[in-house]
Enzyme design. Structure first.
Site, PDB file in Angstrom:
ATOM      1  N   ILE A  98       0.825  -1.204   0.000  1.00 51.02           N
ATOM      2  CA  ILE A  98       0.000   0.000   0.000  1.00 51.02           C
ATOM      3  C   ILE A  98       0.860   1.254   0.000  1.00 51.02           C
ATOM      4  O   ILE A  98       0.615   2.195  -0.741  1.00 51.02           O
ATOM      5  CB  ILE A  98      -0.956   0.014   1.209  1.00 51.02           C
ATOM      6  CG1 ILE A  98      -1.890  -1.193   1.170  1.00 51.02           C
ATOM      7  CG2 ILE A  98      -1.757   1.305   1.239  1.00 51.02           C
ATOM      8  CD1 ILE A  98      -2.764  -1.309   2.394  1.00 51.02           C
ATOM      9  N   GLY A  99       1.875   1.295   0.862  1.00 53.19           N
ATOM     10  CA  GLY A  99       2.706   2.487   0.963  1.00 53.19           C
ATOM     11  C   GLY A  99       3.965   2.205   1.743  1.00 53.19           C
ATOM     12  O   GLY A  99       4.152   1.117   2.301  1.00 53.19           O
ATOM     13  N   GLY A 101       7.430   4.198   4.099  1.00 53.62           N
ATOM     14  CA  GLY A 101       8.111   5.335   4.707  1.00 53.62           C
ATOM     15  C   GLY A 101       9.559   4.969   4.957  1.00 53.62           C
ATOM     16  O   GLY A 101      10.041   3.940   4.489  1.00 53.62           O
ATOM     17  N   SER A 102      10.273   5.809   5.712  1.00 54.24           N
ATOM     18  CA  SER A 102      11.691   5.567   5.943  1.00 54.24           C
ATOM     19  C   SER A 102      11.936   4.307   6.751  1.00 54.24           C
ATOM     20  O   SER A 102      12.911   3.591   6.525  1.00 54.24           O
ATOM     21  CB  SER A 102      12.303   6.768   6.674  1.00 54.24           C
ATOM     22  OG  SER A 102      12.134   7.943   5.915  1.00 54.24           O
ATOM     23  N   PHE A 103      11.089   4.030   7.725  1.00 64.33           N
ATOM     24  CA  PHE A 103      11.270   2.868   8.581  1.00 64.33           C
ATOM     25  C   PHE A 103      10.079   1.919   8.534  1.00 64.33           C
ATOM     26  O   PHE A 103       9.989   1.017   9.361  1.00 64.33           O
ATOM     27  CB  PHE A 103      11.483   3.309  10.039  1.00 64.33           C
ATOM     28  CG  PHE A 103      12.753   4.067  10.254  1.00 64.33           C
ATOM     29  CD1 PHE A 103      13.968   3.415  10.358  1.00 64.33           C
ATOM     30  CD2 PHE A 103      12.737   5.445  10.336  1.00 64.33           C
ATOM     31  CE1 PHE A 103      15.136   4.126  10.544  1.00 64.33           C
ATOM     32  CE2 PHE A 103      13.897   6.161  10.523  1.00 64.33           C
ATOM     33  CZ  PHE A 103      15.108   5.494  10.632  1.00 64.33           C
ATOM     34  N   SER A 104       9.173   2.092   7.607  1.00 66.20           N
ATOM     35  CA  SER A 104       7.964   1.273   7.638  1.00 66.20           C
ATOM     36  C   SER A 104       7.446   0.976   6.241  1.00 66.20           C
ATOM     37  O   SER A 104       7.725   1.706   5.297  1.00 66.20           O
ATOM     38  CB  SER A 104       6.871   1.979   8.453  1.00 66.20           C
ATOM     39  OG  SER A 104       6.558   3.222   7.862  1.00 66.20           O
ATOM     40  N   VAL A 106       3.640  -0.743   4.526  1.00 69.81           N
ATOM     41  CA  VAL A 106       2.281  -1.191   4.833  1.00 69.81           C
ATOM     42  C   VAL A 106       1.760  -1.997   3.661  1.00 69.81           C
ATOM     43  O   VAL A 106       1.865  -1.567   2.504  1.00 69.81           O
ATOM     44  CB  VAL A 106       1.343   0.002   5.118  1.00 69.81           C
ATOM     45  CG1 VAL A 106      -0.081  -0.493   5.384  1.00 69.81           C
ATOM     46  CG2 VAL A 106       1.837   0.796   6.308  1.00 69.81           C
ATOM     47  N   LYS A 121       1.530  -3.443   9.027  1.00 68.48           N
ATOM     48  CA  LYS A 121       2.581  -2.425   8.999  1.00 68.48           C
ATOM     49  C   LYS A 121       3.876  -3.035   9.502  1.00 68.48           C
ATOM     50  O   LYS A 121       3.963  -3.505  10.640  1.00 68.48           O
ATOM     51  CB  LYS A 121       2.177  -1.227   9.860  1.00 68.48           C
ATOM     52  CG  LYS A 121       3.111  -0.031   9.734  1.00 68.48           C
ATOM     53  CD  LYS A 121       2.503   1.172  10.425  1.00 68.48           C
ATOM     54  CE  LYS A 121       3.351   2.418  10.188  1.00 68.48           C
ATOM     55  NZ  LYS A 121       2.738   3.617  10.797  1.00 68.48           N
ATOM     56  N   ASP A 212       0.219  14.838  15.142  1.00 76.93           N
ATOM     57  CA  ASP A 212       0.273  14.958  13.682  1.00 76.93           C
ATOM     58  C   ASP A 212      -1.122  14.776  13.092  1.00 76.93           C
ATOM     59  O   ASP A 212      -1.308  14.072  12.102  1.00 76.93           O
ATOM     60  CB  ASP A 212       1.248  13.948  13.093  1.00 76.93           C
ATOM     61  CG  ASP A 212       1.612  14.287  11.643  1.00 76.93           C
ATOM     62  OD1 ASP A 212       1.523  15.473  11.273  1.00 76.93           O
ATOM     63  OD2 ASP A 212       1.968  13.379  10.877  1.00 76.93           O
TER      64      ASP A 212
END
Length: 448
Positions: A98-99, A101-104, A106, A121, A212
């Site tokens: 799905i997507g 990030g820098s450390f993750s 999903v 995740k 956030d």
């Protein structure tokens, strides 16, 4: 005269013995040579067979590699499945990425027995930064249980990775739903804001500060009109104060109970409590509260400021603080300078503007709490006394204008609105359901 009739026999050759020996030796040598030849022949045959087997294995590996490459070309997510622990893949069928990030990362997954969809995740915890990001999110998700907050189904932990199995939200983001609708009125806005406020009231009762909150982190559970709205992405969350108690949910309220399994050390590591929150500047610039920019102690009031910004966007499609550079943006936030000019504010009720004013208040102690927002007349009456005008056209037009301005700015300048402050930039791969991706690692440290 006498003669001798005896024959003189030839004297035996001295080489005869040696000839016999040589014959025997030569015979034995021939036998040995034959054996050596046979052994060499067998060894050669074995080497040849081994070479053939190695060749067949090499061909098989090449075939497998070509099949693997073909599978990767036809299915880009195939290579990602190999990163999952066998315990996870034994229970869940990994469907698509799905997507990231820098450390993750999903992925969308499906429970093999119940066929229920989930989002998994994957968090990398090799370094200190990845460990902090993981502990922050996991520390919160393990303790929350509310219909308007993302739910954690189960956790798989390894030495360097943690897998969070979360409920899958397929209804899209808040603003995506607004744009997709043909009509959008104040009453529709109040429905969404009531669900967000309910989730925030629960989180703040637990002592959790999201830090956030923005439309991208508000997702609908399913595409239907009756879908609940859920708060996601707790990678930047922290705790307002240290506590050694846990909470249980009863409806919309949180009941404090003693927990024998409560790990105070885990809370210490995952949250860093108020001291950590005071010393970091985290979040998305347009949604930052003034006290965060002024390096003052922050509390759950920072989430309420963000809720005010979200309400402003929801009713107009524009930002209350929208500047071309971050220094100008931060100055506007610190001054609290925003207005209700332009379209469609002439058609927005005074109660809705009052709701925003009481959230975008510079002093945190004078800002509405989540509990107070749920008692505000605008939400209580479901905007019954408000204008029934359709705001959809104005909202869509303003959102398109802002998107056009953002795309025309240079991404490398660091002033593009909507991006987090030098931290977790979760990128979205394709369309479909998503979770907010974040890596708390790169929060800017600010001296006290």
């Amino acid at each position: 005269m006498g003669t001798s009739s005896g024959k003189v026999l030839p004297e035996p050759s001295k080489n005869g013995y040696f000839c016999l020996i040589n014959s025997v030796v030569n015979f034995k040598k021939q036998e040995t040579d034959k054996e050596n030849c046979k052994e060499k022949q067998q060894a050669w045959l074995w080497r040849r067979r081994s070479d053939r087997r190695a060749s067949r294995r090499a061909i098989s590996e090449e075939v497998k590699e070509s099949v693997h490459l073909e599978e990767r070309m036809t299915n880009p997510n195939a290579k990602f499945r190999a990163k999952f622990d066998p315990r996870v893949t034994a229970r869940y069928d990994i469907k698509a990425l799905i997507g990231s990030g820098s450390f993750s990362r999903v992925v969308r997954a499906e429970h093999r027995r119940t066929r229920q969809p989930f989002a998994i995740k994957l968090l990398e915890v090799k370094g200190r930064e990845g460990h902090e990001a993981c502990q922050s999110e996991l520390g919160v998700l393990r303790r929350v249980n509310h219909c308007n907050v993302i739910r954690l189904a189960e956790v798989f932990e390894t030495q360097y990775r943690v897998y969070l199995v979360l409920e899958l939200a397929t209804g899209g983001e808040l603003l995506e739903r607004v744009i997709a609708r043909g009509t959008f009125r104040e009453r529709d806005a109040t429905k969404a804001l009531m669900m967000v406020s309910s989730g925030l009231r629960y989180l703040h009762t637990l002592g959790v500060i999201h830090r956030d909150l923005k439309p991208e982190n508000l997702l609908y559970y399913h595409p239907g009109q009756d879908s609940r709205l859920i708060i996601t992405d707790f990678g930047l969350a922290c705790w307002e104060n240290k506590t050694t108690v846990s909470f249980q949910s009863r409806g919309d309220t949180a009941v404090m109970t003693q927990d024998a399994d409560f790990d105070s050390v885990d809370v210490e590591k995952s949250c860093q409590a108020k001291d950590w929150a005071v010393r970091t500047l985290c979040g998305t610039p347009e949604y930052l509260a003034p006290e965060m920019l002024a390096r003052r102690p922050c509390s759950s009031a920072v989430d309420m400021w963000a809720l005010g910004v979200i309400t402003y966007i929801l009713l107009s499609g524009s930002l209350p603080f929208d500047q071309s550079s971050r220094p100008r943006l931060f100055r506007a936030i610190l001054r609290g300078s925003y207005s209700f000019h332009g379209d469609p504010w002439k058609s927005v009720s005074s109660l809705a503007k009052s709701f925003i004013d009481r959230l975008l208040t510079l002093e945190p102690e004078h800002r509405m709490t989540a509990e107070e927002t749920l008692k505000h007349p605008w939400l209580v009456s479901m905007a019954a006394c408000s204008s029934n005008k359709n705001l959809h056209r104005s909202i869509s037009r303003n959102l398109q204008r802002r998107a056009s301005r953002a795309s025309s700015r240079c991404p490398s300048s660091g002033s593009t609105p909507g991006s987090r402050i030098s931290m977790r930039s979760g990128s979205r791969l394709g369309s479909g359901p998503r979770l907010g991706l974040s890596d708390r690692s790169q929060c800017q440290k600010i001296a006290a």
